[in-house]
Design a protein around this motif. Structure first.
Motif, short mmCIF file in Angstrom:
data_model
loop_
_atom_site.label_atom_id
_atom_site.label_comp_id
_atom_site.label_asym_id
_atom_site.label_seq_id
_atom_site.Cartn_x
_atom_site.Cartn_y
_atom_site.Cartn_z
N UNK B 20 0.83 -1.21 0.00
CA UNK B 20 0.00 0.00 0.00
C UNK B 20 0.86 1.25 0.00
N UNK B 21 0.26 2.33 -0.47
CA UNK B 21 0.97 3.61 -0.53
C UNK B 21 1.46 4.04 0.85
N UNK B 22 2.67 4.56 0.92
CA UNK B 22 3.10 5.10 2.21
C UNK B 22 2.95 6.62 2.27
N UNK B 23 3.22 7.28 1.17
CA UNK B 23 3.04 8.73 1.16
C UNK B 23 1.93 9.08 0.17
N UNK B 24 0.94 9.81 0.66
CA UNK B 24 -0.21 10.13 -0.17
C UNK B 24 -0.36 11.64 -0.26
N UNK B 25 -0.05 12.18 -1.43
CA UNK B 25 -0.11 13.63 -1.64
C UNK B 25 0.55 14.40 -0.50
N UNK B 26 1.77 14.03 -0.22
CA UNK B 26 2.47 14.64 0.91
C UNK B 26 3.04 16.01 0.54
N UNK B 27 2.90 16.95 1.47
CA UNK B 27 3.42 18.30 1.24
C UNK B 27 4.30 18.73 2.40
N UNK B 28 5.35 19.46 2.06
CA UNK B 28 6.25 19.97 3.10
C UNK B 28 6.95 21.22 2.58
N UNK B 29 6.95 22.25 3.39
CA UNK B 29 7.75 23.43 3.06
C UNK B 29 8.73 23.66 4.19
N UNK B 30 9.99 23.59 3.85
CA UNK B 30 11.04 23.74 4.87
C UNK B 30 11.75 25.06 4.60
#
Lengths: 250, 216
Positions: B20-30
């Motif tokens: 199964x998917x581990x990251x689903x439409x993941x967003x991050x701003x660093x």
């Protein structure tokens, strides 16, 4: 330089590792060709001189030589008895006869083997493995072989630890090796698991190397220079080699 | 300057083959100077995210922007990996050289620096770690804590612009964790750190990010 067997700053420690490899190669080759007892004794004395020049710790060196000589015991059990045809008999134990030629040959082999081992210990024990690997690379050993050597050195211990852990994990679950299919299957699983883990680890190590800018070329953190001290080393080596050659002919 | 974005991840999707998917439409701003703590249950994709950012895995879809440029190919990542000091979960994976000095020198050697300069870097990094005199120690003889510190050192010796650490406190005693916190603070670098130790994250990070299991 605590990575080497004998840390220090002796004459041998300061020699160029490239030169050391060359000297050990010539010295071992020469010792292997020796035919006479005086030459072999001289070679052993030469190696002893190297060991002194490298200030090897006597205890550690002796422990290592004992291991070498354990192999030579086999020779002492066999060769003195195997010259029955032309040899002069020295004594006999029932069916077996001991010959002077046999004893001489066993002694010759023992002297030669110890000369090679002590010489190699003196030169290789006074450089770090990294230096030696880098030196071997400079002398023409391929980058791949050298890298494999260094990685093997590093991961031998890691894989060994993994093996010990797995073995303990089996033990605490009441595993006791017997003469059974279950035992063989368990060992096969153990070996298989070690291989799989090593594969995985190799992948992660490679990834970690990529993260630090590895692009397929293996660089060595060492630089060598041939100094006046190395010239002295060359002179000493030539002197001893000449001595062995002269004694071997006489 | 303070609002400069270091890494921007948008709509990232990733699944390992047949899982199964581990990251689903993941967003991050660093943003620059941010010290981010990344938490979440096992198997939720924390390490996977770090590997994606380092370009060690390839996402099925999504955008990864690092230092203001989109990174897609191995080539793009090769150029910037040394600027992102990555510290692996298991120090034995990271430290692969016979001695400490060799390991600290590995990155700088890849960057093509000269011997004298590398020597200075090795000394400086060891001083920062409080491990002076460890140059020629054999790596496999080090304690777990020392290994972890040297692993961080092997990232610092690249003189990176940021650090990414995968569970750096795992299996460390409190004293070593305190040393590690000191090293992180003194580095002055922005970092992203994955950890299950919430108190540790409270102490060393300025922002907390929680990855939740993908229940879809």
């Amino acid at each position: 330089m605590t990575c080497d067997l004998h840390p220090g700053s002796s004459f041998l420690h300061q020699l160029d590792p490239r030169l050391k490899i060359v000297i050990v190669a010539i010295w071992s080759f020469l010792a292997a060709l020796i035919q006479t007892l005086p030459a072999a004794s001289f070679a052993l004395a030469g190696s002893l001189l190297f060991a002194l020049a490298g200030r090897l710790s006597p205890r550690e060196t002796l422990t290592r030589l004992v291991k070498v000589n354990a192999f030579l015991l086999v020779i002492w059990f066999l060769i003195p008895f195997s010259f029955s045809m032309p040899g002069r008999t020295v004594g006999s134990f029932g069916f077996f006869t001991v010959t002077a030629e046999g004893l001489q040959l066993a002694l010759l082999l023992t002297l030669k083997a110890n000369a090679v081992a002590l010489g190699a210990l003196a030169f290789f024990g006074t450089s770090s493995v990294t230096q030696l690997a880098a030196a071997a690379h400079r002398l023409g050993a391929s980058e791949k072989i050298t890298a494999i050597f260094l990685l093997m050195l590093r991961y031998f211990h890691v894989i060994r630890q993994e093996y010990v852990r797995l073995r303990l994990a089996m033990k605490v679950r009441a595993f006791r090796p017997t003469f059974s299919l279950h035992t063989y299957r368990s060992y096969a699983n153990l070996v298989g698991m070690l291989m799989v883990r090593s594969m995985d680890r190799a992948g992660r190590v490679h990834a970690a190397m990529l993260c630090r800018g590895y692009t397929g070329r293996f660089w060595f953190y060492d630089h060598f220079s041939f100094t006046r001290l190395d010239l002295a080393g060359v002179a000493l080596a030539i002197l001893l080699v000449a001595g062995v050659l002269v004694l071997n002919v006489i | 300057m303070s609002s400069k974005v270091l890494i921007e991840v948008a709509d990232l999707n990733f699944a390992y083959p047949d899982r199964p998917k581990v990251l689903n439409n993941f967003n991050l701003t660093w943003r620059a100077e941010e010290r981010i703590g990344l938490a979440g249950p096992n198997g939720v994709g924390k390490s996977t995210l770090l590997f994606l950012i380092m370009g060690l895995l390839k996402a099925q879809s999504g955008v990864i922007e690092i230092f203001g440029k989109q990174r897609r190919e191995e080539k793009d990542f090769q150029a910037i990996r040394p600027q992102m000091g990555f510290v692996f979960q298991d120090a034995n994976d990271q430290l692969f050289c016979p001695t400490v000095a060799d390991d600290l020198a590995f990155g700088p050697l890849n960057l093509g620096l000269g011997h004298d300069e590398i020597h200075r870097i090795v000394e400086r990094v060891l001083a920062r770690l409080g491990l002076m005199g460890f140059e020629h120690r054999v790596t496999y003889d080090l304690s777990g804590g020392e290994k972890k510190l040297v692993a961080i050192g092997s990232a610092l010796s690249l003189n990176p612009r940021l650090l990414i650490l995968d569970e750096p406190t795992a299996n460390l005693d409190p004293v070593t964790v305190a040393r590690l916190e000191g090293v992180l603070a003194e580095s002055g670098l922005p970092y992203l750190v994955v950890s299950h130790d919430h108190e540790f994250l409270d102490r060393v990070t300025t922002r907390r990010l929680e990855i939740r299991p993908n229940l879809s």
